[in-house]
Design an enzyme around this catalytic site. Structure first.
Site, mmCIF file in Angstrom:
data_model
loop_
_atom_site.group_PDB
_atom_site.id
_atom_site.type_symbol
_atom_site.label_atom_id
_atom_site.label_comp_id
_atom_site.label_asym_id
_atom_site.label_seq_id
_atom_site.Cartn_x
_atom_site.Cartn_y
_atom_site.Cartn_z
ATOM 1 N N GLU A 19 14.099 -15.441 -1.476
ATOM 2 C CA GLU A 19 14.384 -16.598 -0.630
ATOM 3 C C GLU A 19 13.183 -17.540 -0.558
ATOM 4 O OE1 GLU A 19 15.098 -17.376 4.153
ATOM 5 O OE2 GLU A 19 15.741 -15.456 3.266
ATOM 6 N N ASP A 50 0.822 -1.200 0.000
ATOM 7 C CA ASP A 50 0.000 0.000 0.000
ATOM 8 C C ASP A 50 0.863 1.259 0.000
ATOM 9 O OD1 ASP A 50 -2.716 1.167 0.395
ATOM 10 O OD2 ASP A 50 -1.872 1.847 2.295
#
Length: 536
Positions: free
Chosen positions: A255, A202
């Site tokens: 990752e 956001d």
């Protein structure tokens, strides 16, 4: 679709939890969402993005977070969230959660600590606390205005002021502070460990402010990149330093094999493309497309420019027509002036031509879903839902309505609870028919059960579009522009995509209609998109 880069071509369905489906009570919840995941899968999308369901006092319907690691009781429990993620994965749907890093709730423990701490304390350094101006500090530190109307500063009991670019209940975090950065890296891992596939971020362009806090003296807007040459760059939007934050997040996402999408209201397409460089975001909403007027020239220019700037950074383009912050597309395209539209529509405002709006919306959806890249759909968009333009003021809840003193209607009209069952109270939104916002008259006509078996319904039109998009691998195809004046004409892989606006055009010889937004004979009528194949 390449498994480890699924976001490059995915269609992602936005769920606004309050308004999607309730398992009990007037507000939608996580169990209601889980109940309807099969429906979402049946539409033909790849992933689900949920607006915030974290613990929150709900002053801005979840975009004021008091605990990023817990579920608000209004929506359920952390166990409900984990069950929802697990069920989505069973259905082949990925879950994307909404991260709100620009500000917290004023009920967040950090802000409560800051309120009770002294000026200059470490607790206050997590936010933007400053002394005021004037003889006794009675004036705000700057002239900045809130996106929701009114000043962007509020004074606390000891005389200092804190910055809130949105509501007073949403104090802005200070991202110059290493503690803030460490906390959000931990929050990312918390949700990634629970199986989410990514984040929608956001106000991604707003985290870094000019530390000098200069006056700006211009009317507030959430959008940066103003076209007026005499307006200097906004000291709170789209600052170069913001990119350092996302470069630090990217290794964490990599990752886990996850993605993130930027909500960056940046008009300049080239600057917006910087958010999707190879070591930052994977996606960035193309708000230029959402805000484009419904003309061949405007849309062609937007599409061409979007591909041009994104190709330079090796990123896909992420198309979007609607979300929880704008007037619904079926109404917006029925207004005399098309484009981003107003911030809500009152009953006394000029009303959309709904028949025209729906026709254009179908054409716009078919155009968007033909374009290579990823695309987002807002819940109810697949049903052709219009804006609620007769909402009584007594029912409004958007803080924009209150902070502008009714000057703007706000966003409630695009957040009406969805209709599921045409013969049930509240159109089947909740077990007892309760809805947190009143549904407009005739809402049941759009219900899923009524559209499900109707081959001509908006829902089945969208299902057909998504199925053919996948069948012809359009999202990953090469696009060629063969447009002429007043008509868009694209070759997307083996599919030809034509959109007419004010005029009609003949169906080209040697091509047959695969799918059309409006009935087509040997002529493509105005406000119509068709997908054609050569039959090979």
């Amino acid at each position: 679709m390449t498994t480890n880069q699924w976001w490059r071509s995915a269609v992602i369905y936005q769920v606004y939890p309050r308004s999607f489906k309730s398992s009990g009570g007037p507000v939608g919840d996580l169990r209601g969402i889980t109940e309807k995941l099969d429906y979402i899968a049946s539409v033909g999308v790849d992933a689900v993005w949920l607006s915030p369901f974290f613990r929150s006092p709900q002053n801005d319907h979840g975009y004021d977070v008091s605990d990023y690691r817990d579920v608000d009781p209004l929506f359920g429990t952390l166990a409900d969230a984990e069950a929802m993620i697990a069920r989505a994965n069973e259905l082949g749907l990925k879950i994307i959660v909404d991260l709100v890093p620009n500000h917290t709730s004023n009920e967040h423990p950090w802000f409560q600590e800051a309120l009770h701490a002294a000026p200059g304390s470490p607790a206050r350094e997590r936010y933007w606390f400053r002394d005021g101006r004037g003889e006794s500090g009675e004036l705000p530190p700057t002239d900045w205005e809130s996106v929701f109307g009114g000043p962007a500063w509020t004074r606390v009991d000891d005389g200092q002021w804190y910055l809130h670019l949105f509501d007073t209940s949403q104090p802005d975090l200070n991202w110059e502070n290493p503690e803030v950065r460490e906390e959000f890296e931990s929050i990312l891992r918390f949700w990634l460990d629970r199986g989410v596939a990514g984040f929608r971020v956001d106000v991604a362009h707003g985290l870094m402010k000019d530390p000098a806090l200069p006056d700006w003296r211009h009317q507030w807007a959430m959008v940066t990149g103003q076209e007026e040459n005499d307006i200097p760059p906004a000291p709170m939007w789209d600052r170069d330093a913001v990119h350092e934050i996302y470069r630090s997040w990217r290794p964490i996402l990599d990752e886990y094999g996850a993605m993130m999408c930027a909500e960056a209201w940046v008009i300049d397409d080239a600057r917006r493309s910087l958010y999707v460089r190879g070591d930052e975001f994977h996606q960035c909403f193309n708000f230029s497309f959402l805000a484009s007027p419904w003309t061949a020239e405007d849309l062609r220019s937007t599409i061409r420019r979007s591909y041009e700037v994104n190709r330079k950074v090796g990123a896909p383009t992420t198309w979007v027509l609607s979300n929880h912050d704008v007037v619904r597309i079926a109404s917006r395209l029925g207004l005399e002036q098309t484009g981003k539209g107003p911030n809500g529509i009152y009953a006394h405002d000029p009303q959309p031509d709904l028949e025209l709006g729906v026709k254009r919306a179908r054409a716009a959806h078919l155009l968007m879903l033909a374009l290579p890249g990823s695309a987002y759909l807002y819940n109810g968009e697949e049903l052709g839902l219009p804006e609620h333009t007769a909402l009584p003021d007594s029912a409004r809840q958007d803080p924009t309505f209150f902070r502008t003193k009714g000057l703007e209607a706000g966003r409630d009209g695009c957040r009406i609870p969805l209709p599921w069952a045409s013969t049930e109270p509240g159109a089947g939104f909740s077990p007892d028919g309760q809805t947190w916002l009143p549904q407009p008259e005739g809402w049941a006509e759009y219900a899923v059960d009524r559209q499900d078996d109707d081959p001509e319904s908006y829902l089945n039109f969208m299902r057909a579009a998504l199925a053919n998009r996948s069948r012809f691998a359009m999202a990953e195809a090469t696009i060629h522009d063969e447009s002429s004046e007043g008509v868009l004409d694209y070759r997307v892989g083996d599919v030809r995509v034509i959109t007419c606006f004010d005029d009609e055009a003949p169906v080209p010889q040697g091509w047959r209609v695969l799918l059309s937004s409006s009935p087509v004979t040997d002529t493509i009528g105005p406000d119509t998109t068709v997908w054609l194949t050569s039959g090979r």
